[in-house]
Design a protein around this motif. Sequence first.
Motif, PDB file in Angstrom:
ATOM      1  N   HIS A 152     -16.768 -13.184  37.472  1.00  0.00           N
ATOM      2  CA  HIS A 152     -15.550 -13.769  36.917  1.00  0.00           C
ATOM      3  C   HIS A 152     -14.944 -12.791  35.914  1.00  0.00           C
ATOM      4  O   HIS A 152     -15.630 -12.245  35.061  1.00  0.00           O
ATOM      5  CB  HIS A 152     -15.905 -15.090  36.228  1.00  0.00           C
ATOM      6  CG  HIS A 152     -14.736 -15.989  36.021  1.00  0.00           C
ATOM      7  ND1 HIS A 152     -13.679 -15.649  35.207  1.00  0.00           N
ATOM      8  CD2 HIS A 152     -14.446 -17.218  36.507  1.00  0.00           C
ATOM      9  CE1 HIS A 152     -12.792 -16.637  35.195  1.00  0.00           C
ATOM     10  NE2 HIS A 152     -13.223 -17.594  35.979  1.00  0.00           N
ATOM     11  N   GLY A 153     -13.625 -12.556  36.032  1.00  0.00           N
ATOM     12  CA  GLY A 153     -12.957 -11.633  35.116  1.00  0.00           C
ATOM     13  C   GLY A 153     -13.083 -12.064  33.668  1.00  0.00           C
ATOM     14  O   GLY A 153     -13.210 -11.222  32.766  1.00  0.00           O
ATOM     15  N   PHE A 154     -13.069 -13.355  33.433  1.00  0.00           N
ATOM     16  CA  PHE A 154     -13.201 -13.858  32.068  1.00  0.00           C
ATOM     17  C   PHE A 154     -14.576 -13.536  31.497  1.00  0.00           C
ATOM     18  O   PHE A 154     -14.699 -13.165  30.324  1.00  0.00           O
ATOM     19  CB  PHE A 154     -12.969 -15.377  32.061  1.00  0.00           C
ATOM     20  CG  PHE A 154     -13.122 -16.003  30.709  1.00  0.00           C
ATOM     21  CD1 PHE A 154     -12.155 -15.820  29.734  1.00  0.00           C
ATOM     22  CD2 PHE A 154     -14.227 -16.789  30.406  1.00  0.00           C
ATOM     23  CE1 PHE A 154     -12.288 -16.402  28.478  1.00  0.00           C
ATOM     24  CE2 PHE A 154     -14.361 -17.364  29.165  1.00  0.00           C
ATOM     25  CZ  PHE A 154     -13.385 -17.175  28.205  1.00  0.00           C
ATOM     26  N   ARG A 155     -15.596 -13.640  32.323  1.00  0.00           N
ATOM     27  CA  ARG A 155     -16.953 -13.332  31.848  1.00  0.00           C
ATOM     28  C   ARG A 155     -17.080 -11.854  31.491  1.00  0.00           C
ATOM     29  O   ARG A 155     -17.678 -11.499  30.467  1.00  0.00           O
ATOM     30  CB  ARG A 155     -17.980 -13.698  32.911  1.00  0.00           C
ATOM     31  CG  ARG A 155     -19.424 -13.473  32.460  1.00  0.00           C
ATOM     32  CD  ARG A 155     -20.407 -14.074  33.442  1.00  0.00           C
ATOM     33  NE  ARG A 155     -21.762 -13.906  32.961  1.00  0.00           N
ATOM     34  CZ  ARG A 155     -22.541 -12.871  33.248  1.00  0.00           C
ATOM     35  NH1 ARG A 155     -22.081 -11.912  34.018  1.00  0.00           N
ATOM     36  NH2 ARG A 155     -23.763 -12.786  32.769  1.00  0.00           N
ATOM     37  N   LEU A 156     -16.508 -10.989  32.319  1.00  0.00           N
ATOM     38  CA  LEU A 156     -16.544  -9.559  32.014  1.00  0.00           C
ATOM     39  C   LEU A 156     -15.833  -9.275  30.695  1.00  0.00           C
ATOM     40  O   LEU A 156     -16.332  -8.519  29.857  1.00  0.00           O
ATOM     41  CB  LEU A 156     -15.881  -8.761  33.139  1.00  0.00           C
ATOM     42  CG  LEU A 156     -15.691  -7.263  32.881  1.00  0.00           C
ATOM     43  CD1 LEU A 156     -17.037  -6.582  32.678  1.00  0.00           C
ATOM     44  CD2 LEU A 156     -14.919  -6.616  34.020  1.00  0.00           C
ATOM     45  N   LEU A 157     -14.669  -9.893  30.502  1.00  0.00           N
ATOM     46  CA  LEU A 157     -13.922  -9.682  29.261  1.00  0.00           C
ATOM     47  C   LEU A 157     -14.713 -10.176  28.062  1.00  0.00           C
ATOM     48  O   LEU A 157     -14.730  -9.525  27.007  1.00  0.00           O
ATOM     49  CB  LEU A 157     -12.570 -10.399  29.339  1.00  0.00           C
ATOM     50  CG  LEU A 157     -11.686 -10.308  28.090  1.00  0.00           C
ATOM     51  CD1 LEU A 157     -11.384  -8.845  27.756  1.00  0.00           C
ATOM     52  CD2 LEU A 157     -10.401 -11.091  28.287  1.00  0.00           C
ATOM     53  N   MET A 158     -15.384 -11.314  28.194  1.00  0.00           N
ATOM     54  CA  MET A 158     -16.162 -11.845  27.068  1.00  0.00           C
ATOM     55  C   MET A 158     -17.371 -10.960  26.761  1.00  0.00           C
ATOM     56  O   MET A 158     -17.733 -10.775  25.595  1.00  0.00           O
ATOM     57  CB  MET A 158     -16.636 -13.271  27.383  1.00  0.00           C
ATOM     58  CG  MET A 158     -15.522 -14.314  27.400  1.00  0.00           C
ATOM     59  SD  MET A 158     -14.658 -14.470  25.803  1.00  0.00           S
ATOM     60  CE  MET A 158     -13.180 -13.490  26.123  1.00  0.00           C
ATOM     61  N   ILE A 159     -17.981 -10.397  27.808  1.00  0.00           N
ATOM     62  CA  ILE A 159     -19.100  -9.471  27.579  1.00  0.00           C
ATOM     63  C   ILE A 159     -18.621  -8.248  26.815  1.00  0.00           C
ATOM     64  O   ILE A 159     -19.244  -7.819  25.831  1.00  0.00           O
ATOM     65  CB  ILE A 159     -19.725  -9.057  28.929  1.00  0.00           C
ATOM     66  CG1 ILE A 159     -20.482 -10.237  29.551  1.00  0.00           C
ATOM     67  CG2 ILE A 159     -20.676  -7.879  28.744  1.00  0.00           C
ATOM     68  CD1 ILE A 159     -21.006  -9.963  30.941  1.00  0.00           C
ATOM     69  N   ARG A 160     -17.486  -7.696  27.245  1.00  0.00           N
ATOM     70  CA  ARG A 160     -16.954  -6.532  26.566  1.00  0.00           C
ATOM     71  C   ARG A 160     -16.496  -6.879  25.148  1.00  0.00           C
ATOM     72  O   ARG A 160     -16.670  -6.090  24.212  1.00  0.00           O
ATOM     73  CB  ARG A 160     -15.786  -5.955  27.377  1.00  0.00           C
ATOM     74  CG  ARG A 160     -16.231  -5.357  28.715  1.00  0.00           C
ATOM     75  CD  ARG A 160     -17.027  -4.080  28.460  1.00  0.00           C
ATOM     76  NE  ARG A 160     -17.658  -3.554  29.639  1.00  0.00           N
ATOM     77  CZ  ARG A 160     -17.047  -2.850  30.582  1.00  0.00           C
ATOM     78  NH1 ARG A 160     -15.761  -2.620  30.520  1.00  0.00           N
ATOM     79  NH2 ARG A 160     -17.741  -2.374  31.598  1.00  0.00           N
ATOM     80  N   THR A 161     -15.890  -8.052  24.978  1.00  0.00           N
ATOM     81  CA  THR A 161     -15.432  -8.465  23.647  1.00  0.00           C
ATOM     82  C   THR A 161     -16.613  -8.633  22.697  1.00  0.00           C
ATOM     83  O   THR A 161     -16.531  -8.261  21.521  1.00  0.00           O
ATOM     84  CB  THR A 161     -14.641  -9.780  23.736  1.00  0.00           C
ATOM     85  OG1 THR A 161     -13.497  -9.597  24.582  1.00  0.00           O
ATOM     86  CG2 THR A 161     -14.158 -10.224  22.363  1.00  0.00           C
ATOM     87  N   ALA A 162     -17.716  -9.196  23.207  1.00  0.00           N
ATOM     88  CA  ALA A 162     -18.908  -9.350  22.367  1.00  0.00           C
ATOM     89  C   ALA A 162     -19.417  -7.986  21.912  1.00  0.00           C
ATOM     90  O   ALA A 162     -19.813  -7.822  20.745  1.00  0.00           O
ATOM     91  CB  ALA A 162     -19.996 -10.090  23.143  1.00  0.00           C
ATOM     92  N   ALA A 163     -19.398  -7.001  22.811  1.00  0.00           N
ATOM     93  CA  ALA A 163     -19.838  -5.650  22.437  1.00  0.00           C
ATOM     94  C   ALA A 163     -18.905  -5.050  21.392  1.00  0.00           C
ATOM     95  O   ALA A 163     -19.362  -4.428  20.419  1.00  0.00           O
ATOM     96  CB  ALA A 163     -19.888  -4.766  23.678  1.00  0.00           C
TER      97      ALA A 163
END
Length: 282
Positions: A152-163
């Motif tokens: 999911h694109g949202f999950r990828l964005l949240m992973i990157r945002t957390a980093a």
Amino acid sequence: MTWHVAEEDLRGYARGELAPPLLWSADSHLVACAECRARLADVSDPVALDAGWERLDAELDAPRPGLFERLLVRFGVADHTARLLAATPILRRSWLLAVVSVLFMSVLMVHTAHTPGLFLGLAPLLPLIGVALSYGPGIDPTYEMAVVAPLHGFRLLMIRTAAVLAAALVLCGLASLALPDYGLRALAWLLPALALTGIGIALMPRLGPVFAPVLTGGAWIGFLIAAQQATEGTPAPFTAPGQAVTAVVALAAAALVRRLRDRFDSSSAHTPFAGFGPGGAV
């Protein structure tokens, strides 16, 4: 070769029954030993032998995880998530050194001019810039893989945002320790940082992963200039009432991001300047 794979181990290797570490040792030895490969061919089913060599090729071609990725896996992060985090552009050495340099200069300016305004206004922009530089075509080195992966694109964005948040907030927090004379006021950047990041992400499905943070950051700078001209004291976002309002904005932005999570798989969420061009409007 001073040694060769034992006959029993060769038969177990051919049947796929040889377990590590003997399996790894046999794999490495067979690559370099023609004699053992010939012996293996005599005791192997050709189909099983081909499958074994394909497995060996896959293991040799597999990318080796870096130190950061191995640490994440050791702390319980899933392999695929650790790889996405390790590939985040914001965690590259050049970016981290740039952030440290900016924070160092801003802290130096605070000690020189005896005003924390520059640091407080600059620190909230760093996570926002980091998010803008971590997601989207032409920016993310793993973007093409992420598009075709069942993720999911949202999950990828949240992973990157957390980093991004973890790296930027830690560095900004360390910089705050260099301003002991200002006490808790040196931490007044934290809520604006969360609010700006949330607003920038919430605008991405409409404006794209580049223009949304740019617009948000520009609005923040304009607001700070106007607030500084309106009052000679501490700018409004860094006062107690301003911090309360900023906290509400951060929560509202987080709720909006959650509500819009399904829109992050649309093409506009991946187009750098989605609000412009044919068919686009801000």
